[in-house]
Every structure is written in structure tokens, then in C-alpha cells.
Enzyme design. Sequence first.
Site, mmCIF file in Angstrom:
data_model
loop_
_atom_site.group_PDB
_atom_site.id
_atom_site.type_symbol
_atom_site.label_atom_id
_atom_site.label_comp_id
_atom_site.label_asym_id
_atom_site.label_seq_id
_atom_site.Cartn_x
_atom_site.Cartn_y
_atom_site.Cartn_z
ATOM 1 N N GLU A 1 0.400 -1.035 16.375
ATOM 2 C CA GLU A 1 0.317 -0.023 17.282
ATOM 3 C C GLU A 1 -0.652 1.112 16.635
ATOM 4 O OE1 GLU A 1 1.516 1.354 20.582
ATOM 5 O OE2 GLU A 1 -0.194 2.228 20.099
ATOM 6 N N ASP B 1 -15.659 1.504 12.712
ATOM 7 C CA ASP B 1 -14.156 1.671 13.001
ATOM 8 C C ASP B 1 -13.677 1.720 14.334
ATOM 9 O OD1 ASP B 1 -11.332 2.539 11.532
ATOM 10 O OD2 ASP B 1 -11.924 3.882 13.100
ATOM 11 N N VAL C 1 -1.024 6.540 4.415
ATOM 12 C CA VAL C 1 -0.058 5.924 5.313
ATOM 13 C C VAL C 1 1.201 5.595 4.868
ATOM 14 C CG1 VAL C 1 0.100 4.503 7.427
ATOM 15 C CG2 VAL C 1 -2.325 5.459 6.712
ATOM 16 N N GLY D 1 0.890 -1.309 -0.023
ATOM 17 C CA GLY D 1 -0.029 -0.153 0.038
ATOM 18 C C GLY D 1 0.886 1.438 -0.010
ATOM 19 N N LYS E 1 -11.545 -0.709 17.167
ATOM 20 C CA LYS E 1 -10.331 -0.322 17.940
ATOM 21 C C LYS E 1 -10.537 -0.712 19.459
ATOM 22 C CE LYS E 1 -9.312 3.489 14.675
ATOM 23 N NZ LYS E 1 -9.614 4.764 14.124
ATOM 24 N N SER F 1 2.698 6.220 2.079
ATOM 25 C CA SER F 1 3.526 7.394 1.592
ATOM 26 C C SER F 1 4.182 8.228 2.864
ATOM 27 C CB SER F 1 2.881 8.449 0.511
ATOM 28 O OG SER F 1 1.799 9.103 1.281
HETATM 29 P P1 NAP Z 1 -5.486 4.489 1.269
HETATM 30 O O1 NAP Z 1 -4.938 6.182 1.034
HETATM 31 O O2 NAP Z 1 -6.673 4.223 0.378
HETATM 32 O O3 NAP Z 1 -4.142 3.703 0.542
HETATM 33 C C1 NAP Z 1 -4.473 2.461 0.242
HETATM 34 C C2 NAP Z 1 -3.304 1.887 -0.691
HETATM 35 O O4 NAP Z 1 -3.308 0.470 -0.727
HETATM 36 C C3 NAP Z 1 -3.223 2.602 -2.066
HETATM 37 O O5 NAP Z 1 -1.879 2.618 -2.332
HETATM 38 C C4 NAP Z 1 -3.718 1.335 -2.969
HETATM 39 O O6 NAP Z 1 -3.270 1.214 -4.102
HETATM 40 C C5 NAP Z 1 -3.452 0.016 -2.081
HETATM 41 N N1 NAP Z 1 -4.148 -1.118 -2.256
HETATM 42 C C6 NAP Z 1 -5.595 -0.999 -1.568
HETATM 43 N N2 NAP Z 1 -6.003 -2.294 -2.078
HETATM 44 C C7 NAP Z 1 -4.951 -3.123 -2.601
HETATM 45 C C8 NAP Z 1 -5.017 -4.367 -3.177
HETATM 46 N N3 NAP Z 1 -6.112 -5.019 -3.166
HETATM 47 N N4 NAP Z 1 -3.774 -4.651 -3.869
HETATM 48 C C9 NAP Z 1 -2.766 -3.874 -3.950
HETATM 49 N N5 NAP Z 1 -2.809 -2.564 -3.504
HETATM 50 C C10 NAP Z 1 -3.782 -2.221 -2.854
HETATM 51 O O7 NAP Z 1 -5.625 4.148 2.694
HETATM 52 P P2 NAP Z 1 -4.886 4.629 3.847
HETATM 53 O O8 NAP Z 1 -5.663 5.914 4.362
HETATM 54 O O9 NAP Z 1 -3.298 4.772 3.609
HETATM 55 O O10 NAP Z 1 -5.121 3.486 4.975
HETATM 56 C C11 NAP Z 1 -4.215 2.371 4.831
HETATM 57 C C12 NAP Z 1 -4.553 1.778 6.090
HETATM 58 O O11 NAP Z 1 -4.251 2.121 7.155
HETATM 59 C C13 NAP Z 1 -6.001 1.003 6.330
HETATM 60 O O12 NAP Z 1 -5.939 -0.494 7.025
HETATM 61 C C14 NAP Z 1 -6.649 2.050 7.358
HETATM 62 O O13 NAP Z 1 -7.495 1.712 7.992
HETATM 63 C C15 NAP Z 1 -5.357 2.100 7.999
HETATM 64 N N6 NAP Z 1 -5.213 3.513 8.972
HETATM 65 C C16 NAP Z 1 -5.289 4.537 8.235
HETATM 66 C C17 NAP Z 1 -5.001 5.843 8.939
HETATM 67 C C18 NAP Z 1 -5.178 7.245 8.274
HETATM 68 O O14 NAP Z 1 -5.228 8.207 8.749
HETATM 69 N N7 NAP Z 1 -5.565 7.249 6.966
HETATM 70 C C19 NAP Z 1 -4.964 5.941 10.100
HETATM 71 C C20 NAP Z 1 -4.651 4.631 10.811
HETATM 72 C C21 NAP Z 1 -4.773 3.422 10.325
HETATM 73 P P3 NAP Z 1 -3.556 2.392 -5.410
HETATM 74 O O15 NAP Z 1 -2.557 3.531 -4.666
HETATM 75 O O16 NAP Z 1 -3.068 1.651 -6.649
HETATM 76 O O17 NAP Z 1 -4.923 2.710 -4.953
HETATM 77 N N1 HSE Z 2 -10.757 6.507 9.625
HETATM 78 C C1 HSE Z 2 -9.792 6.464 10.747
HETATM 79 C C2 HSE Z 2 -10.303 7.623 11.608
HETATM 80 C C3 HSE Z 2 -8.333 6.289 10.636
HETATM 81 O O1 HSE Z 2 -10.829 8.407 11.072
HETATM 82 O O2 HSE Z 2 -9.984 7.456 12.815
HETATM 83 C C4 HSE Z 2 -7.623 6.005 11.751
HETATM 84 O O3 HSE Z 2 -7.570 4.675 12.259
#
Ligand code: NAP
Ligand code: HSE
Length: 430
Positions: free
Chosen positions: A129, A201, A15, A11, A205, A17
Amino acid sequence: MKNTITVGLLGLGTVGSGVIEILRDHKERIEHKTGCDVTIKSVLVNDLSKPRELPADTQLTDRSEDITRDPEIDVIVEVMGGIDHTLTILLEAIEHGKHIVTANKDLVAQHGEQLFEACQKHKCDLYYEASVAGGIPIIRSIMDGLSSDRIRKMMGIVNGTTNYIMTKMAQDGVDFDSVLKEAQDLGFAEADPTADVDGLDAARKMTILSILGFSMPYSLEDVDIKGIRGISSDDITYAEELGYRIKLIGIAENDHNGVSVSVEPTLLPIQHPLSSVNDEYNAVYVHGDAVGETMFYGPGAGKLPTATAIVADLIAVLKNIRLGTTGTAYVQPQFPKQVKTKKEQLTKKYIRLHVDDQAGMLNDLTNIFAEYDISFDQFIQRPTEQEGERELMLVTHRVSEEDFEKARQDLESLTSVRSIDSIFRVEGGE
Ligand code: NAP
Ligand code: HSE
């Protein structure tokens, strides 16, 4: 001992990046702490044609086996989300001896046990974490800092998106849909934001925190979940009048009857520390027998706060690799699951309803509450713009969920009750 540790990243969105950025900007600090140089060899994405910024020696792939089966890769950082497909990929990686760091609460809340079993079998680490409360090190605090205590209660604002939405609705009067769009643009919301808005969500947690905090195999299915869609601007205003603020709170309690966990809009006294947690910030209040009250506060979502937690986990794995202690961190829950019945769950309630403005109406209403031994802590009534109608706002003393539900059903059957508009939990203010 290898001096270079090779990572496969699943991914590269918000996150992912952030992980690349922190590994680049804090390279020397990480090397100093672990004695290892970390390189990201491969990154899995969905769409290879999207423009990306990557370190020079990192390759992109859309085939998970390029990472899970690559003998050079030591650790997998999973930040792509998803449940079943992702579980299959991670189990395959573990079979090939890879350690796992993940931010995926959906997966850990549902399949944590299966992942841990596989990790133990293959002497691999599993750290998560970032899955709870983004940048707040709450899992380490519960597992290590408070490990000598018995935790009785945890209350958390653990979803950044809903806290952001509710803060903007309360402070700026912004409407729900436009502020949800803002939270999505800022990268806080899940790919499918209904998981945020409907409380799932936060429930995932709270499930993770309850298993760790109470050392009991609690399940997501046992959590009572209500999201924020039912909150109106009237409720926000009336709550303030009664001395409360409404927040989406996860509450986990453990006493001699067992454990109850809920996620629901909750009225908190304005002076309660959780009431002033705003925007995408999260906070977790933890009460232990010996330590008393503690509170952990910080950014709960977003690129760099979440990536900080991921890279801290990566550092923990690197130290374990160095010490030869990988796969030893998991501790089985100490107690069997014990879930409180509805009769044993005692809470205060806020209820807002519209009734006929007629003699005897209040008498009927109080008779119903008296039948279930429910008494009032606060009461407001006022006329509405409708002819012959009054609006009532009540806060009860503590009542069992079972008795309150019976009283609600009886109220609904009164012909003088025009509508029951909202019912929320109330914490504190005793
Ligand atoms: P996001 O921005 O949607 O990024 C997801 C990434 O995973 C993208 O690069 C996507 O590829 C890739 N991807 C998704 N499904 C895939 C598959 N089946 N095969 C290959 N690549 C795949 O998500 P995010 O916000 O970074 O969140 C990622 C994880 O962290 C999730 O589990 C989320 O719950 C968790 N999280 C997020 C946050 C937050 O603040 N965003 C905080 C805590 C935890 P493409 O780029 O090609 O679309
Ligand atoms: N979608 C989640 C939130 C990301 O808004 O808290 C962090 O887990």
C-alpha cells in the site's frame, strides 16, 4: 496460532524509523485489532556505526541473511529501497516462508509479477500500500472499495517531491535547486531525486495503479514520461492567464482501443480539484462507469504517513495469519495487455513559441495546424524584448499524439519560428 508475531525490518531511514514509532505508539490498538503482539527482532542497515534509536530487544545487522533465514521471523517489512539486490533478498525471504510488506514502488512496478508468483508458491502474503501515494489508501480503494466497477480513468498527483517543488516555485518564486534541497531535507525525495524530478517515480506508481485498476499487465516501458525540468516561470504565469495551473500528473485511460498511461506536466483548469493539491500532498482521481467521479487525497510522502500505510499492511498480514488465508490475496489480471497507439491517444496541447513578427507568419502557422486538422481553443500573442519578435501561446482542441508530433516537426522547419519553448498536455477546459 502464535500470539506474538516477529518482524524483520529492512531499512531504518525515514520510513523505517516511522514504522518503529507507530508500532510503539499504537501498540495496544494493534494488539486489539489483531490479537497479536508485534515485536521487531532485527533491523538491516548499511552502516552499523550510525547512532540509532531502537526498542530495547531489537538488534541491528548488516547481513540480510540474519533476517531472511531467521526461523523466528514471520514478516519482513522492506523499507530500504533498491531493485535487483532487494529482489534477491525478498525472494530468499519468501522461500523461507516470510510474508512481505514493502513501500518499494521501483521493485513492485518492475518485478511485482515475479514476487507474486513466489508468494503464491510459498503461501506468503505480499502487501505494498505504501508504494503509491504514501498515506492515501489508494490501492485498497481500487482493489476493494471499487472492485465492483469498471475503472475508465485515473489521474494522479502521485509524487510528493515534485508537487512540493512546483507549489513553492509557483507560490513563492523559489528557485528549483533550493526547493529540491528542502524536499530532500524533509525526507520526501528518493535517495536519487532524479527519479522524482524526471517523472520516473510517478510513472512507477501509475504502472502499479494501471495494472490493478484496469486488471491488465501494463509495463513501465509503455508509460510516456516527462519530468518537471522543462517548466519555466513564464509557463506558470501564462498558464494562469489562460485559466490553468501546471501540475505533474499521471494519467491512465482505458477505452475500447486499449490503455494509455503518461506522466507529464499538465495544464489543469484552476477550478479542477487536482489544481488545489499543494505541497507534498497527493491526490488520485478515479472515474468508474458506475461510481462516476471519486477523489482520494492525503499526504503522499514523509515518515509517519508512509509508515501508517506500512503498519496497516502489517495488520492485514496478521489477520490473514490468524484466519489461515495467507497467500490468497493475489488475483491474476483479467485482460491481456492492449496499449493504445499514438494515433489513438487524443489530448489537448499547450504550445509556447517565439516567432518573427512578420506578415504571413500566422498564416503559415495556421496552415500547418489545418493540414493535420488541429484547431485552437485559446490563443495569446505579445511582443517580446527582442526586436521583431513575438511570443505565442496556443491551446489546441483534442488532437492525436501522432498528428501533433508531425505538426510540431513542420513548425520547427519554418524559418520564421525562432524557438518552440514548451509543449504540455492540457486536461479539461472543453
Ligand atoms: P532512506 O531514508 O534513505 O532509508 C533507507 C534505509 O535503508 C537506511 O536505513 C539504509 O541504511 C538502509 N539501506 C539502504 N540500502 C541498503 C542496503 N543495500 N543494505 C542494507 N541497508 C540498506 O529511505 P526512505 O525514504 O525511508 O525510503 C525507503 C523506501 O520507502 C524506498 O523504497 C522509498 O521509495 C519508499 N518510500 C519512501 C517514502 C518517503 O516519503 N520517504 C514514501 C513512500 C515510499 P543506513 O541507515 O545505514 O544508511
Ligand atoms: N519520493 C517519493 C515522493 C516518496 O516524493 O512522492 C513517496 O513515494
